[in-house]
Design an enzyme around this catalytic site. Structure first.
Site, PDB file in Angstrom:
ATOM      1  CE  LYS A   1       7.416  -4.498   9.928  1.00  0.00           C
ATOM      2  NZ  LYS A   1       7.276  -3.144   9.395  1.00  0.00           N
TER       3      LYS A   1
ATOM      4  NE  ARG B   1       6.281  -0.595  14.911  1.00  0.00           N
ATOM      5  CZ  ARG B   1       5.380  -1.337  14.265  1.00  0.00           C
ATOM      6  NH1 ARG B   1       5.124  -2.569  14.649  1.00  0.00           N
ATOM      7  NH2 ARG B   1       4.745  -0.838  13.222  1.00  0.00           N
TER       8      ARG B   1
ATOM      9  NE  ARG C   1      -0.809  -1.086   5.016  1.00  0.00           N
ATOM     10  CZ  ARG C   1       0.157  -1.268   5.906  1.00  0.00           C
ATOM     11  NH1 ARG C   1       1.150  -2.086   5.652  1.00  0.00           N
ATOM     12  NH2 ARG C   1       0.129  -0.617   7.034  1.00  0.00           N
TER      13      ARG C   1
ATOM     14  NE  ARG D   1      -3.017  -0.674   9.641  1.00  0.00           N
ATOM     15  CZ  ARG D   1      -1.800  -1.162   9.905  1.00  0.00           C
ATOM     16  NH1 ARG D   1      -1.446  -2.340   9.456  1.00  0.00           N
ATOM     17  NH2 ARG D   1      -0.946  -0.452  10.598  1.00  0.00           N
TER      18      ARG D   1
ATOM     19  NE  ARG E   1       1.970   3.037  11.110  1.00  0.00           N
ATOM     20  CZ  ARG E   1       1.750   2.133  10.171  1.00  0.00           C
ATOM     21  NH1 ARG E   1       1.212   2.481   9.034  1.00  0.00           N
ATOM     22  NH2 ARG E   1       2.064   0.890  10.354  1.00  0.00           N
TER      23      ARG E   1
HETATM   24  P1  AMP Z   1       1.686  -2.498  12.457  1.00  0.00           P
HETATM   25  O1  AMP Z   1       0.468  -3.266  12.105  1.00  0.00           O
HETATM   26  O2  AMP Z   1       2.865  -3.392  12.803  1.00  0.00           O
HETATM   27  O3  AMP Z   1       2.044  -1.444  11.483  1.00  0.00           O
HETATM   28  O4  AMP Z   1       1.347  -1.745  13.836  1.00  0.00           O
HETATM   29  C1  AMP Z   1       0.307  -0.800  13.938  1.00  0.00           C
HETATM   30  C2  AMP Z   1       0.499   0.062  15.170  1.00  0.00           C
HETATM   31  O5  AMP Z   1       0.458  -0.765  16.338  1.00  0.00           O
HETATM   32  C3  AMP Z   1       1.828   0.790  15.262  1.00  0.00           C
HETATM   33  O6  AMP Z   1       1.836   2.007  14.519  1.00  0.00           O
HETATM   34  C4  AMP Z   1       1.921   1.031  16.752  1.00  0.00           C
HETATM   35  O7  AMP Z   1       1.055   2.066  17.180  1.00  0.00           O
HETATM   36  C5  AMP Z   1       1.375  -0.276  17.322  1.00  0.00           C
HETATM   37  N1  AMP Z   1       2.447  -1.277  17.471  1.00  0.00           N
HETATM   38  C6  AMP Z   1       2.584  -2.438  16.764  1.00  0.00           C
HETATM   39  N2  AMP Z   1       3.678  -3.097  17.165  1.00  0.00           N
HETATM   40  C7  AMP Z   1       4.271  -2.331  18.121  1.00  0.00           C
HETATM   41  C8  AMP Z   1       5.448  -2.467  18.894  1.00  0.00           C
HETATM   42  N3  AMP Z   1       6.263  -3.520  18.758  1.00  0.00           N
HETATM   43  N4  AMP Z   1       5.714  -1.483  19.794  1.00  0.00           N
HETATM   44  C9  AMP Z   1       4.906  -0.435  19.960  1.00  0.00           C
HETATM   45  N5  AMP Z   1       3.794  -0.234  19.236  1.00  0.00           N
HETATM   46  C10 AMP Z   1       3.468  -1.173  18.334  1.00  0.00           C
END
Ligand code: AMP
Length: 223
Positions: free
Chosen positions: A15, A90, A129, A162, A173
């Site tokens: 994404k 989400r 990654r 990360r 996740r």
């Molecule tokens: P990402 O970079 O989108 O993979 O997000 C990293 C982390 O941020 C996720 O595993 C969640 O802990 C938090 N996070 C990101 N977007 C959301 C969301 N829309 N709702 C809740 N937690 C989020």
């Protein structure tokens, strides 16, 4: 008319990579909730500290905090023409809040390209990654390595893995995705917004499929 496109899919579907490209191509703001949390964390704000405890465990940050943060971002002038939403919504509650906020401005969600990938592929991708600490560019040990190990091709910044890209957190996740996020597939399908994209293809082919899907939407093909 503002275009608000949600790039949807599990963690590791690609994404982020595709959202950056689409935002540039369509001249829309790129709104990535994960990036907003990481930014808050690097600035050591209260929000960042709260988010960290959830992110490190691979859990979702609570809806109220997440919705408020994303709505604040969407109210900024660069989002007036629309945005590519990446990582948000989400949960069903987040999607309902987004629909409500957009409808108050006379808009709606324009389209939801869903990048579909098998669970095995996700785990393989997440494991290798690397992210640039400076510009956020994403590289992959196997599928898209940087020219020089540990150094960003785009800006020369340092690459890091990360904290939430460790094997245990990744697995969690993905579980969280299936439990809390995947119900959105039906939510968007019911609204006729979902367009499935085969995420097992190369990055370039996914990119082309996304552009096709969006072009079709503009010509009224998915209404
Ligand atoms: P990402 O970079 O989108 O993979 O997000 C990293 C982390 O941020 C996720 O595993 C969640 O802990 C938090 N996070 C990101 N977007 C959301 C969301 N829309 N709702 C809740 N937690 C989020």
């Amino acid at each position: 008319m503002a275009q608000n496109v949600i790039i949807f899919g599990p963690p590791g579907a690609g994404k982020g990579t595709q959202a950056v490209f689409l935002a540039e191509e369509l001249k829309l703001a790129h709104v990535a909730s994960g990036d907003l949390f990481r930014e808050a964390l690097s600035k050591q704000t209260k929000l960042g500290q709260l988010a960290k405890s959830f992110m490190d465990r691979g859990e979702l940050v609570p809806d109220d905090v997440t919705i408020a943060m994303v709505m604040e971002r969407l109210a900024k002038p660069d989002c007036a023409g629309g945005a590519i939403l990446d990582g948000f919504p989400r949960t069903i509650d987040q999607a309902v809040a987004l629909e409500k906020a957009l409808s108050e401005k006379g808009y709606g969600i324009t389209q939801v390209p869903y990048i579909k990938v098998s669970e095995e592929t996700l785990l393989a991708r997440l494991a290798g990654r690397w992210t640039c600490r400076n510009c956020g560019a994403i590289f992959h040990q196997l599928f898209g390595p940087p020219n020089e190990a540990g150094v960003c091709d785009e800006c020369g910044g340092e690459l890091f893995q990360r904290a939430d890209d460790t094997p245990e957190t990744q697995k969690h996740r993905i579980e969280v995705y299936f439990e809390q996020t995947s119900p959105l597939i039906e939510f968007f399908r019911d609204r006729n917004l979902l367009v499935e994209i085969d995420g097992e293809q190369s990055i370039e082919d996914v990119r082309l499929a996304l552009l096709d899907a969006i072009a079709e939407m503009k010509s009224g093909g998915i209404s």
